[in-house]
Design a protein around this motif. Structure first.
Motif, PDB file in Angstrom:
ATOM      1  N   ASP A   1       0.871  -1.161   0.000  1.00  0.00           N
ATOM      2  CA  ASP A   1       0.000   0.000   0.000  1.00  0.00           C
ATOM      3  C   ASP A   1       0.911   1.214   0.000  1.00  0.00           C
ATOM      4  O   ASP A   1       1.260   1.745   1.042  1.00  0.00           O
ATOM      5  CB  ASP A   1      -0.917  -0.027   1.226  1.00  0.00           C
ATOM      6  CG  ASP A   1      -1.802   1.212   1.338  1.00  0.00           C
ATOM      7  OD1 ASP A   1      -2.038   1.855   0.297  1.00  0.00           O
ATOM      8  OD2 ASP A   1      -2.240   1.529   2.461  1.00  0.00           O
TER       9      ASP A   1
ATOM     10  N   TYR B   1      -0.085  -4.929   9.495  1.00  0.00           N
ATOM     11  CA  TYR B   1       0.175  -3.786   8.624  1.00  0.00           C
ATOM     12  C   TYR B   1       1.504  -3.179   9.034  1.00  0.00           C
ATOM     13  O   TYR B   1       1.728  -2.886  10.219  1.00  0.00           O
ATOM     14  CB  TYR B   1      -0.939  -2.754   8.764  1.00  0.00           C
ATOM     15  CG  TYR B   1      -0.917  -1.642   7.728  1.00  0.00           C
ATOM     16  CD1 TYR B   1      -1.526  -1.811   6.490  1.00  0.00           C
ATOM     17  CD2 TYR B   1      -0.302  -0.421   7.996  1.00  0.00           C
ATOM     18  CE1 TYR B   1      -1.527  -0.804   5.542  1.00  0.00           C
ATOM     19  CE2 TYR B   1      -0.290   0.600   7.051  1.00  0.00           C
ATOM     20  CZ  TYR B   1      -0.910   0.391   5.824  1.00  0.00           C
ATOM     21  OH  TYR B   1      -0.911   1.396   4.879  1.00  0.00           O
TER      22      TYR B   1
ATOM     23  N   ASP C   1       3.651   0.078   8.586  1.00  0.00           N
ATOM     24  CA  ASP C   1       3.483   1.439   8.113  1.00  0.00           C
ATOM     25  C   ASP C   1       4.756   1.951   7.445  1.00  0.00           C
ATOM     26  O   ASP C   1       5.751   1.228   7.321  1.00  0.00           O
ATOM     27  CB  ASP C   1       3.029   2.352   9.256  1.00  0.00           C
ATOM     28  CG  ASP C   1       4.042   2.433  10.394  1.00  0.00           C
ATOM     29  OD1 ASP C   1       5.242   2.130  10.169  1.00  0.00           O
ATOM     30  OD2 ASP C   1       3.645   2.789  11.511  1.00  0.00           O
TER      31      ASP C   1
ATOM     32  N   GLY D   1      -4.177   3.700   0.929  1.00  0.00           N
ATOM     33  CA  GLY D   1      -5.014   3.342   2.059  1.00  0.00           C
ATOM     34  C   GLY D   1      -6.172   2.436   1.714  1.00  0.00           C
ATOM     35  O   GLY D   1      -6.804   1.865   2.605  1.00  0.00           O
ATOM     36  N   ARG D   2      -6.472   2.288   0.413  1.00  0.00           N
ATOM     37  CA  ARG D   2      -7.592   1.435   0.015  1.00  0.00           C
ATOM     38  C   ARG D   2      -7.085   0.032  -0.297  1.00  0.00           C
ATOM     39  O   ARG D   2      -6.243  -0.149  -1.169  1.00  0.00           O
ATOM     40  CB  ARG D   2      -8.317   2.006  -1.204  1.00  0.00           C
ATOM     41  CG  ARG D   2      -9.656   1.314  -1.452  1.00  0.00           C
ATOM     42  CD  ARG D   2     -10.366   1.896  -2.649  1.00  0.00           C
ATOM     43  NE  ARG D   2      -9.839   1.371  -3.899  1.00  0.00           N
ATOM     44  CZ  ARG D   2     -10.289   1.690  -5.103  1.00  0.00           C
ATOM     45  NH1 ARG D   2     -11.261   2.570  -5.225  1.00  0.00           N
ATOM     46  NH2 ARG D   2      -9.750   1.157  -6.184  1.00  0.00           N
TER      47      ARG D   2
ATOM     48  N   SER E   1     -11.335  -1.865   2.552  1.00  0.00           N
ATOM     49  CA  SER E   1     -10.899  -0.946   3.599  1.00  0.00           C
ATOM     50  C   SER E   1     -10.366   0.320   2.947  1.00  0.00           C
ATOM     51  O   SER E   1      -9.670   0.258   1.923  1.00  0.00           O
ATOM     52  CB  SER E   1      -9.801  -1.586   4.455  1.00  0.00           C
ATOM     53  OG  SER E   1      -9.305  -0.653   5.412  1.00  0.00           O
ATOM     54  N   VAL E   2     -10.680   1.462   3.521  1.00  0.00           N
ATOM     55  CA  VAL E   2     -10.139   2.726   3.017  1.00  0.00           C
ATOM     56  C   VAL E   2      -9.232   3.375   4.059  1.00  0.00           C
ATOM     57  O   VAL E   2      -8.813   4.511   3.889  1.00  0.00           O
ATOM     58  CB  VAL E   2     -11.270   3.699   2.606  1.00  0.00           C
ATOM     59  CG1 VAL E   2     -12.033   3.144   1.413  1.00  0.00           C
ATOM     60  CG2 VAL E   2     -12.216   3.971   3.777  1.00  0.00           C
ATOM     61  N   ASP E   3      -8.934   2.634   5.129  1.00  0.00           N
ATOM     62  CA  ASP E   3      -8.090   3.182   6.189  1.00  0.00           C
ATOM     63  C   ASP E   3      -6.933   2.242   6.529  1.00  0.00           C
ATOM     64  O   ASP E   3      -6.558   2.079   7.690  1.00  0.00           O
ATOM     65  CB  ASP E   3      -8.927   3.482   7.437  1.00  0.00           C
ATOM     66  CG  ASP E   3      -9.708   2.274   7.939  1.00  0.00           C
ATOM     67  OD1 ASP E   3      -9.455   1.148   7.460  1.00  0.00           O
ATOM     68  OD2 ASP E   3     -10.588   2.459   8.803  1.00  0.00           O
ATOM     69  N   GLY E   4      -6.405   1.584   5.504  1.00  0.00           N
ATOM     70  CA  GLY E   4      -5.241   0.730   5.716  1.00  0.00           C
ATOM     71  C   GLY E   4      -5.526  -0.521   6.510  1.00  0.00           C
ATOM     72  O   GLY E   4      -4.635  -1.057   7.166  1.00  0.00           O
TER      73      GLY E   4
ATOM     74  N   LYS F   1      -7.837  -0.972   8.987  1.00  0.00           N
ATOM     75  CA  LYS F   1      -8.360  -0.825  10.352  1.00  0.00           C
ATOM     76  C   LYS F   1      -9.838  -1.205  10.429  1.00  0.00           C
ATOM     77  O   LYS F   1     -10.327  -1.680  11.451  1.00  0.00           O
ATOM     78  CB  LYS F   1      -8.151   0.606  10.851  1.00  0.00           C
ATOM     79  CG  LYS F   1      -6.692   1.029  10.958  1.00  0.00           C
ATOM     80  CD  LYS F   1      -6.585   2.443  11.482  1.00  0.00           C
ATOM     81  CE  LYS F   1      -5.126   2.890  11.576  1.00  0.00           C
ATOM     82  NZ  LYS F   1      -4.525   3.031  10.229  1.00  0.00           N
ATOM     83  N   SER F   2     -10.575  -0.972   9.347  1.00  0.00           N
ATOM     84  CA  SER F   2     -11.983  -1.350   9.293  1.00  0.00           C
ATOM     85  C   SER F   2     -12.304  -1.844   7.889  1.00  0.00           C
ATOM     86  O   SER F   2     -11.621  -1.478   6.925  1.00  0.00           O
ATOM     87  CB  SER F   2     -12.891  -0.168   9.667  1.00  0.00           C
ATOM     88  OG  SER F   2     -12.717   0.897   8.739  1.00  0.00           O
ATOM     89  N   TRP F   3     -13.352  -2.680   7.778  1.00  0.00           N
ATOM     90  CA  TRP F   3     -13.666  -3.331   6.508  1.00  0.00           C
ATOM     91  C   TRP F   3     -15.158  -3.258   6.206  1.00  0.00           C
ATOM     92  O   TRP F   3     -15.992  -3.391   7.104  1.00  0.00           O
ATOM     93  CB  TRP F   3     -13.233  -4.805   6.547  1.00  0.00           C
ATOM     94  CG  TRP F   3     -11.764  -4.988   6.736  1.00  0.00           C
ATOM     95  CD1 TRP F   3     -11.097  -5.102   7.915  1.00  0.00           C
ATOM     96  CD2 TRP F   3     -10.770  -5.055   5.704  1.00  0.00           C
ATOM     97  NE1 TRP F   3      -9.747  -5.241   7.699  1.00  0.00           N
ATOM     98  CE2 TRP F   3      -9.512  -5.219   6.356  1.00  0.00           C
ATOM     99  CE3 TRP F   3     -10.818  -5.011   4.305  1.00  0.00           C
ATOM    100  CZ2 TRP F   3      -8.317  -5.333   5.648  1.00  0.00           C
ATOM    101  CZ3 TRP F   3      -9.622  -5.121   3.606  1.00  0.00           C
ATOM    102  CH2 TRP F   3      -8.389  -5.274   4.271  1.00  0.00           C
TER     103      TRP F   3
END
Length: 313
Positions: free
Chosen positions: A48, A62, A64, A91-92, A105-108, A110-112
């Motif tokens: 990413d 993940y 970073d 991030g997607r 996910s659009v926040d790396g 963290k949520s799906w």
């Protein structure tokens, strides 16, 4: 040999154990955090941007930009078998599930968000994003075929049967959108199977053997042209990627090792004997690879010739 750099043809896998990794000063999660993960479990990996996301069974990690590893929450909808990302959408991350459907996910990670309306209820064995359109996805469905979404996975359309190879239909084990002209107004989708690499133009006329020339040349000749140096016959293709910065550069992970092509799959050379179940290539640096295997996550900065362990997941 530089200290803590693994030359795969002369050093055993024991060289990847935690004692060696600790000497490298790498940020590794404790092995106890993932002790329940089977070595034979499914895995997926993707860049990413400069970051990495890894799925191993139900575990998600993940790394970073600062190369710090973060354990992500599990995906409740199922186990991720494959990842796809796009350089234009940092991030997607999109994952294909063993239970069917995809998650976004659009926040790396963290949520799906669960997507996949219209897809069959079968495992998504491979997924890729159209390199020329980040909102177009392609998914390989076990026992079914190839599906396309033009709205980032909200809705899907069936586009292609599974390839017919060695007298039977073959499930796809890997997918990669390759930004090379087909001669038919589009670009290629390359796919791995349990015995070979094949490809199809994104107009989905028919699956073709990888050979010199474009799709029109193959149709005009009516005969498959042999590759100059093909991949080993009858080996499963565990993973297959194209370098976005150099589209003709492909990497394939087979049981026999990591293989490399600089001419869009016509000629292959084995870079190392390290095996992998998943592979990713950096979006800008075509020699920067990451893989998942029984020893964890390994990275190569020289196109797969040497490897350094970066996590023991």
């Amino acid at each position: 040999m530089k200290r803590n750099t693994i030359v795969v043809d002369s050093v055993s896998r024991r060289a990847l154990l935690r004692g060696l990794m600790a000497g490298a000063g790498l940020c590794l999660l404790p092995a106890t955090a993932f002790a329940a993960i089977s070595k034979s479990t499914s895995s997926a990996i993707a860049f990413d941007g400069n970051a990495l996301i890894v799925a191993r069974g139900s575990a998600l990690l993940y790394r970073d930009k600062g190369q710090n590893w973060i354990a992500l929450p599990k995906v409740a909808a199922g186990t991720i078998l494959s990842f796809t990302t796009h350089p234009d959408r940092p991030g997607r991350i999109i994952g294909g599930l063993d239970t069917g459907g995809v998650v976004l996910s659009v926040d790396g990670g963290k949520s799906w968000d669960v997507r996949g309306q219209g897809l069959p209820e079968a495992a998504v064995t491979a997924i890729t994003t159209a390199v020329t359109n980040p909102d177009t996805l392609y998914a390989a469905i076990r026992g079914d075929g190839l599906w396309q979404s033009d709205d980032v996975g909200l809705s899907w359309t069936f586009v292609m049967d599974r390839p017919w190879l060695a007298n039977t239909e073959r499930d796809l084990t890997a997918l990669s959108s390759v930004d090379l002209a087909t001669g038919m107004g589009g670009i290629w989708l390359y796919a791995g199977t349990d015995i070979a690499v094949t490809r199809v133009p994104d107009c989905f006329c028919r699956w073709q053997d990888v050979q010199p020339g474009d799709a029109m040349d193959a149709l005009a000749s009516g005969k498959p042209a042999p590759s100059k140096a093909p991949l080993p016959e009858s080996e499963p293709v565990n993973a297959l990627v194209s370098a976005a910065s150099q589209p003709a550069t492909l990497y394939a992970a087979l049981p026999s090792g990591i293989w490399h092509s600089q001419d869009a799959g016509v000629t292959w050379l084995r870079r190392s004997t390290v095996s992998a179940t998943a592979i990713a290539v950096h979006p800008i640096r075509a020699d920067d690879l990451a893989i998942v295997n029984d020893d964890g996550v390994l990275q190569s900065r020289d196109g797969g010739r040497t490897w350094t362990a970066i996590s023991n997941i």
